[in-house]
Design a protein around this motif. Structure first.
Motif, PDB file in Angstrom:
ATOM      1  N   THR A   1       1.254  -1.243  -0.084  1.00  0.00           N
ATOM      2  CA  THR A   1       0.016  -0.174   0.143  1.00  0.00           C
ATOM      3  C   THR A   1       0.575   1.386  -0.334  1.00  0.00           C
ATOM      4  O   THR A   1       1.885   0.772   0.639  1.00  0.00           O
ATOM      5  N   LEU A   2       0.495   2.451  -0.701  1.00  0.00           N
ATOM      6  CA  LEU A   2       0.959   3.883  -0.144  1.00  0.00           C
ATOM      7  C   LEU A   2       1.781   4.052   1.247  1.00  0.00           C
ATOM      8  O   LEU A   2       2.259   4.253   1.558  1.00  0.00           O
ATOM      9  N   SER A   3       0.978   3.555   2.033  1.00  0.00           N
ATOM     10  CA  SER A   3       1.339   3.477   3.941  1.00  0.00           C
ATOM     11  C   SER A   3       2.238   3.023   3.959  1.00  0.00           C
ATOM     12  O   SER A   3       3.514   3.576   4.389  1.00  0.00           O
ATOM     13  N   THR A   4       2.446   1.324   3.171  1.00  0.00           N
ATOM     14  CA  THR A   4       3.974   1.136   3.264  1.00  0.00           C
ATOM     15  C   THR A   4       4.929   1.317   2.945  1.00  0.00           C
ATOM     16  O   THR A   4       6.311   1.691   3.334  1.00  0.00           O
ATOM     17  N   ILE A   5       4.735   1.815   2.062  1.00  0.00           N
ATOM     18  CA  ILE A   5       5.970   2.604   1.061  1.00  0.00           C
ATOM     19  C   ILE A   5       6.384   4.063   1.621  1.00  0.00           C
ATOM     20  O   ILE A   5       7.489   4.109   1.475  1.00  0.00           O
ATOM     21  N   LYS A   6       5.387   4.580   2.125  1.00  0.00           N
ATOM     22  CA  LYS A   6       5.811   5.948   2.789  1.00  0.00           C
ATOM     23  C   LYS A   6       6.395   5.275   4.060  1.00  0.00           C
ATOM     24  O   LYS A   6       7.365   6.338   4.483  1.00  0.00           O
ATOM     25  N   GLU A   7       5.945   4.636   4.908  1.00  0.00           N
ATOM     26  CA  GLU A   7       6.602   3.793   6.131  1.00  0.00           C
ATOM     27  C   GLU A   7       8.024   2.937   5.573  1.00  0.00           C
ATOM     28  O   GLU A   7       9.640   3.602   6.295  1.00  0.00           O
ATOM     29  N   SER A   8       8.177   3.059   4.146  1.00  0.00           N
ATOM     30  CA  SER A   8       9.912   2.791   3.703  1.00  0.00           C
ATOM     31  C   SER A   8      10.906   3.875   3.427  1.00  0.00           C
ATOM     32  O   SER A   8      11.475   3.987   3.950  1.00  0.00           O
ATOM     33  N   ASN A   9       9.881   4.960   2.448  1.00  0.00           N
ATOM     34  CA  ASN A   9      10.990   5.427   2.379  1.00  0.00           C
ATOM     35  C   ASN A   9      10.943   6.768   3.312  1.00  0.00           C
ATOM     36  O   ASN A   9      12.421   7.654   3.527  1.00  0.00           O
ATOM     37  N   LYS A  10      10.617   6.405   5.089  1.00  0.00           N
ATOM     38  CA  LYS A  10      11.608   7.436   6.242  1.00  0.00           C
ATOM     39  C   LYS A  10      12.959   7.827   6.582  1.00  0.00           C
ATOM     40  O   LYS A  10      13.645   8.272   6.351  1.00  0.00           O
ATOM     41  N   LYS A  11      13.282   6.309   5.580  1.00  0.00           N
ATOM     42  CA  LYS A  11      14.336   6.242   6.188  1.00  0.00           C
ATOM     43  C   LYS A  11      15.782   7.172   5.457  1.00  0.00           C
ATOM     44  O   LYS A  11      16.482   6.736   5.870  1.00  0.00           O
ATOM     45  N   TYR A  12      14.929   7.737   4.543  1.00  0.00           N
ATOM     46  CA  TYR A  12      16.006   8.517   2.925  1.00  0.00           C
ATOM     47  C   TYR A  12      15.701   9.776   4.059  1.00  0.00           C
ATOM     48  O   TYR A  12      16.985  10.532   4.044  1.00  0.00           O
ATOM     49  N   SER A  13      14.801  10.240   5.236  1.00  0.00           N
ATOM     50  CA  SER A  13      15.453  11.720   5.798  1.00  0.00           C
ATOM     51  C   SER A  13      15.656  11.039   7.375  1.00  0.00           C
ATOM     52  O   SER A  13      16.110  12.304   7.723  1.00  0.00           O
ATOM     53  N   GLN A  14      16.219  10.376   7.271  1.00  0.00           N
ATOM     54  CA  GLN A  14      16.412   9.582   8.145  1.00  0.00           C
ATOM     55  C   GLN A  14      18.086  10.183   8.987  1.00  0.00           C
ATOM     56  O   GLN A  14      19.056   9.729   8.188  1.00  0.00           O
ATOM     57  N   LYS A  15      18.418  10.689   9.812  1.00  0.00           N
ATOM     58  CA  LYS A  15      19.380  11.441  10.446  1.00  0.00           C
ATOM     59  C   LYS A  15      20.221  10.372  10.593  1.00  0.00           C
ATOM     60  O   LYS A  15      20.001  10.135  11.967  1.00  0.00           O
ATOM     61  N   LYS A  16      21.746  10.193  10.797  1.00  0.00           N
ATOM     62  CA  LYS A  16      23.064   9.496  12.056  1.00  0.00           C
ATOM     63  C   LYS A  16      23.691  10.532  11.964  1.00  0.00           C
ATOM     64  O   LYS A  16      24.468  11.657  12.072  1.00  0.00           O
ATOM     65  N   ARG A  17      23.974  10.209  13.615  1.00  0.00           N
ATOM     66  CA  ARG A  17      24.394  11.555  14.017  1.00  0.00           C
ATOM     67  C   ARG A  17      25.865  11.053  13.922  1.00  0.00           C
ATOM     68  O   ARG A  17      26.080   9.695  14.819  1.00  0.00           O
ATOM     69  N   ILE A  18      27.410  11.322  13.831  1.00  0.00           N
ATOM     70  CA  ILE A  18      28.636  11.584  13.598  1.00  0.00           C
ATOM     71  C   ILE A  18      29.535  12.239  14.579  1.00  0.00           C
ATOM     72  O   ILE A  18      29.791  13.309  14.904  1.00  0.00           O
ATOM     73  N   ASP A  19      29.417  11.020  15.883  1.00  0.00           N
ATOM     74  CA  ASP A  19      30.551  11.805  16.867  1.00  0.00           C
ATOM     75  C   ASP A  19      32.352  12.191  16.800  1.00  0.00           C
ATOM     76  O   ASP A  19      32.457  10.993  16.246  1.00  0.00           O
ATOM     77  N   LEU A  20      32.839  13.137  16.551  1.00  0.00           N
ATOM     78  CA  LEU A  20      33.951  13.542  16.660  1.00  0.00           C
ATOM     79  C   LEU A  20      35.123  13.145  17.555  1.00  0.00           C
ATOM     80  O   LEU A  20      34.805  13.951  18.283  1.00  0.00           O
ATOM     81  N   PRO A  21      36.568  12.605  17.266  1.00  0.00           N
ATOM     82  CA  PRO A  21      37.110  12.410  18.791  1.00  0.00           C
ATOM     83  C   PRO A  21      37.805  14.031  19.046  1.00  0.00           C
ATOM     84  O   PRO A  21      37.788  14.556  20.679  1.00  0.00           O
ATOM     85  N   ASP A  22      37.719  15.405  17.787  1.00  0.00           N
ATOM     86  CA  ASP A  22      37.815  16.519  18.246  1.00  0.00           C
ATOM     87  C   ASP A  22      36.163  17.113  19.530  1.00  0.00           C
ATOM     88  O   ASP A  22      36.751  18.221  19.731  1.00  0.00           O
ATOM     89  N   GLY A  23      35.209  16.872  19.831  1.00  0.00           N
ATOM     90  CA  GLY A  23      34.423  16.747  20.024  1.00  0.00           C
ATOM     91  C   GLY A  23      33.111  17.692  19.309  1.00  0.00           C
ATOM     92  O   GLY A  23      32.510  18.175  19.721  1.00  0.00           O
TER      93      GLY A  23
END
Length: 160
Positions: A6-28
């Protein structure tokens, strides 16, 4: 047993493209990236990359020491990271020179998923292959050739 798509299933699957991931760097510091590349953003990325590199004489890229491989990697950060890199190519070159010197750039690049990187490589390989084929068949200038190939790739990506 499978479920009806369904369109709802597709929308749910596509959410991964707008999810951010935080990368913590050693310099703070930290940076947010979008580790999963959507098909449309991937094709858009390749189009921009090729057009900038194709017009390198006009935009000052030819006068830099940034090769195509480095430009590709740094363009990933422009498109899929929240670093505030300007869109103007000449300003982008200045930002990319800074990123080349930044010791933690490889850590940021390492945050992207292998699946996304492989999809990007496959898209780029297909585009280069199609450019070569079209160049042999038709007498188009480089910009028109790239536009035609990008249009074809976009249609293929959206169909998948």
């Amino acid at each position: 047993m499978s479920k009806k798509l369904t369109l709802s299933t597709i929308k749910e699957s596509n959410k991964k493209y707008s999810q951010k991931k935080r990368i913590d760097l050693p310099d703070g510091n930290h940076v947010f990236i979008y580790p999963d590349f959507s098909p449309t953003k991937t094709v858009e990325f390749v189009r921009e990359l090729l057009m900038e590199y194709l017009n390198k004489e006009d935009n000052g890229l030819s006068k830099t020491k940034i090769d195509l491989n480095s430009w590709t990697v740094l363009s990933l950060l422009y498109k899929f990271a929240d670093l505030g890199i300007p869109s103007d190519t000449k300003k982008k070159i200045l930002a990319f020179n800074e990123l080349l010197e930044y010791e933690y750039t490889p850590l940021i690049i390492g945050g992207f998923t292998t699946e996304s990187i492989n999809k990007l490589k496959a898209t780029m390989d297909n585009i280069v292959k199609n450019i070569d084929l079209l160049a042999k068949e038709q007498n188009l200038n480089d910009s028109d050739l790239i536009e035609q190939v990008i249009k074809t790739e976009t249609e293929k990506e959206l169909a998948e």
